[in-house]
Design an enzyme around this catalytic site. Structure first.
Site, PDB file in Angstrom:
ATOM      1  N   GLY A 285      30.939 -68.457  14.978  1.00 15.43           N
ATOM      2  CA  GLY A 285      31.811 -67.365  15.401  1.00 15.43           C
ATOM      3  C   GLY A 285      32.316 -66.517  14.257  1.00 15.43           C
ATOM      4  N   GLY A 286      32.076 -66.948  13.013  1.00 15.68           N
ATOM      5  CA  GLY A 286      32.551 -66.200  11.857  1.00 15.68           C
ATOM      6  C   GLY A 286      31.678 -65.001  11.544  1.00 15.68           C
ATOM      7  N   ILE A 288      29.708 -64.323   8.876  1.00 22.12           N
ATOM      8  CA  ILE A 288      28.362 -64.684   8.445  1.00 22.12           C
ATOM      9  C   ILE A 288      27.639 -65.462   9.538  1.00 22.12           C
ATOM     10  CG2 ILE A 288      27.033 -66.027   6.773  1.00 22.12           C
ATOM     11  CD1 ILE A 288      28.161 -63.486   5.632  1.00 22.12           C
ATOM     12  N   LYS A 362      37.773 -70.322   3.533  1.00 26.70           N
ATOM     13  CA  LYS A 362      37.361 -69.406   2.468  1.00 26.70           C
ATOM     14  C   LYS A 362      38.515 -68.692   1.763  1.00 26.70           C
ATOM     15  CE  LYS A 362      33.097 -68.423   5.037  1.00 26.70           C
ATOM     16  NZ  LYS A 362      33.477 -69.089   6.297  1.00 26.70           N
ATOM     17  N   LYS A 404      32.313 -68.250  -5.996  1.00 27.71           N
ATOM     18  CA  LYS A 404      33.533 -68.896  -6.492  1.00 27.71           C
ATOM     19  C   LYS A 404      33.296 -70.366  -6.856  1.00 27.71           C
ATOM     20  CE  LYS A 404      36.644 -65.795  -4.018  1.00 27.71           C
ATOM     21  NZ  LYS A 404      35.581 -64.836  -3.639  1.00 27.71           N
ATOM     22  N   LEU A 443      31.122 -57.247   2.657  1.00 28.92           N
ATOM     23  CA  LEU A 443      31.872 -56.143   3.246  1.00 28.92           C
ATOM     24  C   LEU A 443      31.943 -56.307   4.763  1.00 28.92           C
ATOM     25  CD1 LEU A 443      30.487 -53.076   1.283  1.00 28.92           C
ATOM     26  CD2 LEU A 443      32.806 -53.978   1.192  1.00 28.92           C
ATOM     27  N   VAL A 449      38.780 -57.890   1.577  1.00 24.34           N
ATOM     28  CA  VAL A 449      39.999 -57.121   1.307  1.00 24.34           C
ATOM     29  C   VAL A 449      39.985 -55.794   2.065  1.00 24.34           C
ATOM     30  CG1 VAL A 449      40.323 -58.094  -0.978  1.00 24.34           C
ATOM     31  CG2 VAL A 449      38.970 -56.021  -0.732  1.00 24.34           C
ATOM     32  N   ARG A 534      46.938 -63.999  -8.357  1.00 29.27           N
ATOM     33  CA  ARG A 534      47.478 -65.105  -7.561  1.00 29.27           C
ATOM     34  C   ARG A 534      46.893 -66.418  -8.059  1.00 29.27           C
ATOM     35  NH1 ARG A 534      45.793 -62.845  -1.767  1.00 29.27           N
ATOM     36  NH2 ARG A 534      43.874 -62.605  -2.979  1.00 29.27           N
ATOM     37  N   GLU A 537      42.939 -67.285  -8.756  1.00 31.51           N
ATOM     38  CA  GLU A 537      42.100 -66.093  -8.812  1.00 31.51           C
ATOM     39  C   GLU A 537      41.559 -65.848 -10.216  1.00 31.51           C
ATOM     40  OE1 GLU A 537      43.035 -62.736  -5.497  1.00 31.51           O
ATOM     41  OE2 GLU A 537      44.345 -62.779  -7.244  1.00 31.51           O
TER      42      GLU A 537
END
Length: 633
Positions: A285-286, A288, A362, A404, A443, A449, A534, A537
């Site tokens: 459902g996400g 990706i 995530k 990450k 995106l 973001v 933050r 990060e």
């Protein structure tokens, strides 16, 4: 009522035409001197001629069509109806003994076709003129005189809406002053301003779906200065089956400015890999996961299982795929990847051969505050699905990882690297091919973001960014998922695939683009504030550690990371310790042991076990607003 009136009018017109044509044919054939015998035959048989033709016309549906939208197909129907009725009348006159010259039948066929066709086309002409008189015409310039521009112009001409295409613009000098679909190529992109002034252009359509982001960005900047409405055809990834339609026109968005080169896929390899297979997608459902399901559906699997924890998102992707009327079953399943018994029952029921594991937490700040949850979902959720896939003999298991995971400074990144190690270890002890795929930010995803920036712009600002120099890799959701599928087809087992992410994008530049796309001015209409990094990060994300390096694959945009062999016993020891960890300090201590680069990064960035930024981040946050704005501008 109006439709019946038009139908009755057409019927009366057809009766008049079919009754008059035989006499007109005789006049032409005998140059005005018709013999009495032929005239008597025509007069006696005119009711039969009319009745036969009208009956055939009705049978061919000439009175049940919207003739104001008439085109080639309608003309073919008219020709067919006239031809069929003419053949029947030839047979009738021959059998009745009332023999007429063959030229009369040929002339009647030709004249009926012309007059009946003209009566229908006149309805379209009247409709067209009424539209032009009732609506203000909008002069349109199309940028791009290629295939997409040609198809778009043709459809706009057929739709007959208020747009009037004045011309094309294209940088190919060979096309200048040439005609495309009857429309002239007026010049190059550098001539746009002059063309708009000369021809009073009100709308510009950018029809270059395969152009790169730099070209689109430059074009949009030129168009924005003209004050015209600017619309665009989406990139090649977004086009449905590669086909261009007017419905796909939309305003320019951020994805267009960052547009990347098209992905070439090994379609045959993907067919062998997915066609006729039972496929399971976790996190379906996400952002990706749902796009993976859409892409997988194109290759006709035997079964597609949509597994997710959130019922609403699974319901939405299931309904979307159902509406496509696909020729294979789609099974929505609500389950938590951490629940081994539930996952085992799902594998027992559906026996998936290919597994895409996209389920994960995530959000970096949220996981930094709740490391135990990050470990349970990202590490043990992956291990649970991997263990069960091995138990039931799945052929391939592909885990979705992240940039990450390289030299991680966050708990989220460290747990994703730990999940990669789990996958690598599983490959060494299983017949199933286990592999992972790393890529950066996507995106349009829920964790991006971009949605946050849009909300902040809608609220009048300010846009908040943690640091003026922060950069991230970005790609579109369709591109990322296509490359994930391709990497799965290349997998032999044990690889960590790295996708070509292109060049990193400055977050502040992205924010400025979004502000300008909203018709506003950065730092004037919408302020940008820098809030400081933050916990967890980094200013820059990496796709590889310096010592790893990559090896090429058969695909130009997919590489394999040259990782060290995993120590199975060490991984098992650390996983056992993680499973028993109940406090933040215990979790981070085990992650330090499992992933030395995480410990080194935390020490370098002075991040304590409580997840708070230390001295380095405090120094970065202490810079003045004026200095940060200067860095941006």
């Amino acid at each position: 009522m109006r439709t019946k009136l038009i139908m009755l009018s057409l019927l009366l017109v057809d009766i008049c035409i079919t009754a008059a044509v035989p006499f007109m044919a005789m006049l032409i054939r005998f140059e005005g001197n018709i013999s009495n015998s032929y005239l008597q035959v025509i007069i006696a048989n005119t009711p039969i001629f009319v009745a036969v033709r009208i009956s055939i016309f009705y049978f061919f549906g000439l009175y049940h069509r919207l003739w104001r939208y008439a085109g080639i197909n309608e003309m073919i129907v008219i020709i067919g109806a006239v031809t069929c009725s003419s053949l029947l009348l030839m047979v009738y006159t021959y059998l009745s003994g009332d023999v007429l010259p063959r030229s009369i039948h040929i002339l009647s066929w030709l004249m009926n076709t012309v007059f009946i066709g003209a009566s229908r086309i006149s309805l379209r002409v009247v409709h067209h003129l009424r539209q032009r008189l009732s609506e203000e015409t909008v002069n349109v310039l199309i940028i791009g005189a290629g295939d997409a521009g040609a198809v778009l112009a043709r459809e706009l001409l057929q739709r007959e809406d208020k747009r009037k295409i004045i011309g094309f613009v294209d940088d190919d000098v060979y096309k200048h002053n040439k005609m495309l679909n009857g429309i002239k190529v007026l010049g190059a992109r550098k001539d746009i301003s002059a063309i708009i002034r000369t021809h009073f252009i009100k709308e510009i359509i950018i029809a270059m779906p395969s152009a790169g982001g730099a070209v689109i960005r430059e074009t949009v900047q030129v168009c924005r200065q003209t004050g015209c409405l600017v619309t665009i055809l989406p990139g090649i990834y977004e086009l449905v089956d590669g086909k261009v339609t007017v419905q796909q026109l939309r305003k320019v968005n951020l994805e267009d400015l960052l547009r990347r080169d098209a992905v070439s896929l090994d379609t045959e390899g993907l067919q062998r890999y997915l066609s006729g297979k039972r496929v399971l997608v976790t996190g379906a459902g996400g952002s990706i996961g749902s796009e993976l399901c859409r892409q997988i559906a194109k290759f006709n699997p035997d079964l597609l299982v949509l597994l997710g924890k959130g019922e609403n998102s699974i319901y939405e992707i299931h309904r979307e795929l159902q509406d496509c009327h696909l020729p294979f079953p789609i099974e929505p399943v609500i389950a938590d990847v951490r629940d081994q018994d539930r996952i085992r029952s799902i594998f027992s029921q559906y026996k998936p051969q290919v597994v895409f594991h996209a389920a994960a937490h995530k959000h970096v700040p949220l996981m930094e505050a709740q490391p135990e949850e990050a470990v349970h979902n990202n590490v043990f959720g992956t291990k649970t699905v991997a263990d069960v896939a091995n138990e039931f003999g799945a052929e391939t298991f592909i885990m979705i990882s992240t940039d990450k995971a390289v030299n991680p400074t966050s708990v989220m990144g460290a747990t994703k690297r730990a999940a990669e190690l789990v996958v690598q270890h599983m490959n060494s002890i299983s017949r199933t091919k286990f592999a992972a795929v790393r890529f950066g930010n996507v995106l349009g995803s829920r964790g991006s973001v971009v949605p946050l920036f849009r909300k902040q712009i809608a609220a009048g600002g300010p846009i908040t960014i943690t640091h003026s120099e922060m950069k991230r890799y970005f790609m579109t959701i369709p591109e990322a998922t296509q490359l994930v599928l391709q990497a799965g087809a290349l997998a032999h087992g044990g690889e960590v695939f790295v996708l070509d992410m292109g060049e990193p994008v400055k977050i502040v530049d992205m924010a400025c683009d979004l502000i300008q796309l909203s018709g506003l001015i950065p730092f004037q209409d919408i302020k940008i504030e820098f809030t400081g990094l933050r916990p967890g990060e980094k200013l820059f994300e990496e796709l590889l550690t310096a010592e790893e390096g990559t090896s090429a694959t058969r695909h130009q945009k997919i590489f394999t990371a040259n990782l060290h062999a995993v120590d199975g016993k060490h991984i098992q020891h650390c996983l056992l310790a993680l499973y028993g960890a109940t406090h933040r300090h215990e979790v981070t201590a085990v992650l330090d042991e499992l992933i030395p680069s995480y410990a080194a990064a935390r020490k370098k960035h002075c991040i304590g076990a409580d997840g708070n930024a230390g001295v380095l981040e405090q120094k970065q946050q202490s810079a003045t607003q004026a200095e940060r704005q200067s860095a941006v501008t």
